[in-house]
Design a protein around this motif. Structure first.
Motif, PDB file in Angstrom:
ATOM      1  N   TRP A 137       0.830  -1.207   0.000  1.00 37.29           N
ATOM      2  CA  TRP A 137       0.000   0.000   0.000  1.00 37.29           C
ATOM      3  C   TRP A 137       0.869   1.262   0.000  1.00 37.29           C
ATOM      4  O   TRP A 137       0.574   2.218  -0.724  1.00 37.29           O
ATOM      5  N   ILE A 138       1.932   1.272   0.786  1.00 44.98           N
ATOM      6  CA  ILE A 138       2.846   2.423   0.822  1.00 44.98           C
ATOM      7  C   ILE A 138       3.426   2.671  -0.571  1.00 44.98           C
ATOM      8  O   ILE A 138       3.445   3.806  -1.056  1.00 44.98           O
ATOM      9  N   ILE A 139       3.880   1.612  -1.221  1.00 44.08           N
ATOM     10  CA  ILE A 139       4.470   1.736  -2.561  1.00 44.08           C
ATOM     11  C   ILE A 139       3.438   2.283  -3.544  1.00 44.08           C
ATOM     12  O   ILE A 139       3.698   3.237  -4.271  1.00 44.08           O
ATOM     13  N   GLU A 140       2.250   1.683  -3.559  1.00 41.48           N
ATOM     14  CA  GLU A 140       1.212   2.090  -4.504  1.00 41.48           C
ATOM     15  C   GLU A 140       0.696   3.503  -4.241  1.00 41.48           C
ATOM     16  O   GLU A 140       0.301   4.200  -5.172  1.00 41.48           O
ATOM     17  N   THR A 141       0.720   3.930  -2.987  1.00 47.47           N
ATOM     18  CA  THR A 141       0.164   5.227  -2.623  1.00 47.47           C
ATOM     19  C   THR A 141       1.172   6.356  -2.746  1.00 47.47           C
ATOM     20  O   THR A 141       0.830   7.452  -3.204  1.00 47.47           O
ATOM     21  N   PHE A 142       2.424   6.116  -2.346  1.00 48.09           N
ATOM     22  CA  PHE A 142       3.382   7.209  -2.219  1.00 48.09           C
ATOM     23  C   PHE A 142       4.593   7.155  -3.151  1.00 48.09           C
ATOM     24  O   PHE A 142       5.264   8.161  -3.329  1.00 48.09           O
ATOM     25  N   LEU A 143       4.895   6.004  -3.710  1.00 50.10           N
ATOM     26  CA  LEU A 143       6.106   5.889  -4.527  1.00 50.10           C
ATOM     27  C   LEU A 143       5.771   5.619  -5.989  1.00 50.10           C
ATOM     28  O   LEU A 143       4.768   4.976  -6.281  1.00 50.10           O
ATOM     29  N   PRO A 144       6.611   6.090  -6.906  1.00 48.67           N
ATOM     30  CA  PRO A 144       6.392   5.787  -8.325  1.00 48.67           C
ATOM     31  C   PRO A 144       6.694   4.314  -8.587  1.00 48.67           C
ATOM     32  O   PRO A 144       7.352   3.651  -7.781  1.00 48.67           O
ATOM     33  N   ARG A 145       6.203   3.812  -9.678  1.00 52.32           N
ATOM     34  CA  ARG A 145       6.403   2.392 -10.008  1.00 52.32           C
ATOM     35  C   ARG A 145       7.881   2.035 -10.218  1.00 52.32           C
ATOM     36  O   ARG A 145       8.319   0.971  -9.871  1.00 52.32           O
ATOM     37  N   ASN A 146       8.636   2.954 -10.815  1.00 50.89           N
ATOM     38  CA  ASN A 146      10.045   2.696 -11.110  1.00 50.89           C
ATOM     39  C   ASN A 146      10.875   3.916 -10.736  1.00 50.89           C
ATOM     40  O   ASN A 146      10.407   5.043 -10.864  1.00 50.89           O
ATOM     41  N   GLU A 147      12.109   3.674 -10.323  1.00 56.73           N
ATOM     42  CA  GLU A 147      12.998   4.792 -10.016  1.00 56.73           C
ATOM     43  C   GLU A 147      13.231   5.657 -11.250  1.00 56.73           C
ATOM     44  O   GLU A 147      13.493   6.851 -11.128  1.00 56.73           O
ATOM     45  N   SER A 148      13.114   5.077 -12.445  1.00 55.66           N
ATOM     46  CA  SER A 148      13.310   5.852 -13.677  1.00 55.66           C
ATOM     47  C   SER A 148      12.203   6.895 -13.866  1.00 55.66           C
ATOM     48  O   SER A 148      12.358   7.821 -14.649  1.00 55.66           O
ATOM     49  N   ASP A 149      11.096   6.750 -13.136  1.00 52.84           N
ATOM     50  CA  ASP A 149      10.005   7.730 -13.206  1.00 52.84           C
ATOM     51  C   ASP A 149      10.286   8.970 -12.368  1.00 52.84           C
ATOM     52  O   ASP A 149       9.490   9.901 -12.360  1.00 52.84           O
ATOM     53  N   CYS A 150      11.397   8.978 -11.649  1.00 48.63           N
ATOM     54  CA  CYS A 150      11.739  10.108 -10.781  1.00 48.63           C
ATOM     55  C   CYS A 150      12.856  10.939 -11.401  1.00 48.63           C
ATOM     56  O   CYS A 150      13.801  10.399 -11.968  1.00 48.63           O
ATOM     57  N   SER A 151      12.745  12.239 -11.239  1.00 52.06           N
ATOM     58  CA  SER A 151      13.823  13.106 -11.700  1.00 52.06           C
ATOM     59  C   SER A 151      15.016  12.988 -10.756  1.00 52.06           C
ATOM     60  O   SER A 151      16.163  13.192 -11.144  1.00 52.06           O
ATOM     61  N   GLU A 152      14.762  12.665  -9.507  1.00 51.01           N
ATOM     62  CA  GLU A 152      15.804  12.501  -8.476  1.00 51.01           C
ATOM     63  C   GLU A 152      15.472  11.235  -7.695  1.00 51.01           C
ATOM     64  O   GLU A 152      14.406  11.141  -7.089  1.00 51.01           O
ATOM     65  N   TRP A 153      16.359  10.233  -7.694  1.00 50.09           N
ATOM     66  CA  TRP A 153      16.073   8.934  -7.082  1.00 50.09           C
ATOM     67  C   TRP A 153      15.705   9.052  -5.607  1.00 50.09           C
ATOM     68  O   TRP A 153      14.937   8.244  -5.082  1.00 50.09           O
ATOM     69  N   ARG A 154      16.214  10.070  -4.926  1.00 53.79           N
ATOM     70  CA  ARG A 154      15.957  10.194  -3.492  1.00 53.79           C
ATOM     71  C   ARG A 154      14.504  10.515  -3.167  1.00 53.79           C
ATOM     72  O   ARG A 154      14.052  10.310  -2.052  1.00 53.79           O
ATOM     73  N   TYR A 155      13.745  11.020  -4.149  1.00 56.10           N
ATOM     74  CA  TYR A 155      12.307  11.229  -3.956  1.00 56.10           C
ATOM     75  C   TYR A 155      11.525   9.929  -4.158  1.00 56.10           C
ATOM     76  O   TYR A 155      10.348   9.858  -3.835  1.00 56.10           O
ATOM     77  N   CYS A 156      12.179   8.916  -4.717  1.00 54.62           N
ATOM     78  CA  CYS A 156      11.531   7.640  -5.026  1.00 54.62           C
ATOM     79  C   CYS A 156      11.734   6.595  -3.938  1.00 54.62           C
ATOM     80  O   CYS A 156      11.437   5.422  -4.142  1.00 54.62           O
ATOM     81  N   THR A 157      12.267   6.992  -2.822  1.00 51.66           N
ATOM     82  CA  THR A 157      12.527   6.077  -1.723  1.00 51.66           C
ATOM     83  C   THR A 157      12.225   6.817  -0.425  1.00 51.66           C
ATOM     84  O   THR A 157      12.280   8.044  -0.390  1.00 51.66           O
ATOM     85  N   VAL A 158      11.851   6.094   0.611  1.00 53.34           N
ATOM     86  CA  VAL A 158      11.523   6.736   1.888  1.00 53.34           C
ATOM     87  C   VAL A 158      12.188   5.993   3.041  1.00 53.34           C
ATOM     88  O   VAL A 158      12.465   4.796   2.957  1.00 53.34           O
TER      89      VAL A 158
END
Length: 165
Positions: free
Chosen positions: A77-98
């Protein structure tokens, strides 16, 4: 006529109220604005890059604690709600992880929640993790749902999620 609002992922304490012939169902413990409910808890994503220790302070300021994932359902649920599907979808990888609110600073290899010092029972580690490279004592959640041990230092700044009951 009876109008019912669905009680999806809200707390179990439902109150009914009659108003002008309508019967309303609502939860007195629903989450505040900006917080997202799931399974009796409320979650808030910071969308700010901060260190692990600063994520603790920020969450405490909200009357909450750093994310504590205790099941595969919550992890997904955390992944589906708050994170993009792939790190490549982020301009900065640090926004794609918590940050996850656990550490093995007290006993190397034994991860405990920072809030109550209880040992973790759900540990979805990525391949080869934890590897404790250069003293990595904290955990970050990746978009794949796998956990990676990470450096806790102030120079390592990623996104964070706060949780409260």
């Amino acid at each position: 006529m009876l109008c019912k609002l669905l009680k999806i992922h809200l707390n179990k304490n439902v109150v009914t109220e009659l108003y002008d012939g309508w019967k309303f169902f609502y939860d007195t413990k629903a989450c505040d604005s900006g917080w997202t409910p799931f399974n009796g808890h409320c979650y808030y994503i910071g969308n700010t890059l901060i260190s692990w220790s600063n994520s603790q302070i920020q969450c405490q300021n909200y009357g909450a604690y750093v994310l504590e994932i205790e099941s595969v359902e919550e992890n997904m649920w955390i992944i589906e709600t708050f994170l993009p599907r792939n790190e490549s979808d982020c301009s900065e990888w640090r926004y794609c992880t918590v940050w996850v609110g656990a550490t093995d600073r007290d006993i190397e290899g034994t991860f405990t929640w920072i809030r109550n010092k209880k040992e973790l029972t759900y540990l979805p580690w990525g391949n080869g993790q934890p590897d404790d490279k250069k003293g990595q004592d904290c955990i970050r959640l990746s978009p794949s749902g796998k956990w990676i041990d990470a450096n806790c230092g102030d120079n390592n700044q990623i996104n964070y999620v706060c949780e409260r009951n």
